[in-house]
Write an enzyme that holds these catalytic residues in place. Sequence first.
Site, PDB file in Angstrom:
ATOM      1  CE  LYS A  11      26.273  14.347  28.756  1.00  0.00           C
ATOM      2  NZ  LYS A  11      25.787  14.211  27.366  1.00  0.00           N
ATOM      3  NE  ARG A  87      36.160  13.994  21.832  1.00  0.00           N
ATOM      4  CZ  ARG A  87      34.917  14.364  22.118  1.00  0.00           C
ATOM      5  NH1 ARG A  87      34.631  14.880  23.300  1.00  0.00           N
ATOM      6  NH2 ARG A  87      33.952  14.216  21.234  1.00  0.00           N
ATOM      7  CG  HIS A 117      30.489  17.136  28.429  1.00  0.00           C
ATOM      8  ND1 HIS A 117      30.210  17.619  27.181  1.00  0.00           N
ATOM      9  CD2 HIS A 117      31.515  17.888  28.911  1.00  0.00           C
ATOM     10  CE1 HIS A 117      31.017  18.639  26.919  1.00  0.00           C
ATOM     11  NE2 HIS A 117      31.816  18.818  27.960  1.00  0.00           N
TER      12      HIS A 117
END
Length: 140
Positions: A11, A87, A117
């Site tokens: 990001k 994750r 993300h």
Amino acid sequence: MALERTFSIIKPDATRRNLTGKIIDRFESAGLRVVASKRIHMTKAQAEGFYAVHKERPFFNDLVSFMISGPVVVQVLEGENAVAKNREIMGATNPANADAGTIRKDFAESIEANSVHGSDAPETAAEEIKYFFKDEEIVG
């Protein structure tokens, strides 16, 4: 164990602070391969489309504004159980709740500016990958 692909975005908060290489190193050190990558500046329309699932949520406009505030790096990562592994490497969405040694604990500025993300399921990963990449751009 299954070889799979997942989608990742580094990001604007992370690209602004030159953390791209450090974040990619985390993925690669954990056994994920970068099979597609490009640095882009998302348009408002791209961000709104990508995050359309959140359109009715109160944070939608702030999220879109943040995601178009600077360059991002969109990537396809490949490896054994890539979605779950990514994750785990990223850590909890809220960096205050993320485990030590995760990307978000180490690099995030806030819950919104949380550096990365990652897809939440293989089906979502496939959709997100197609949103930014053509098949011929993914080279395993």
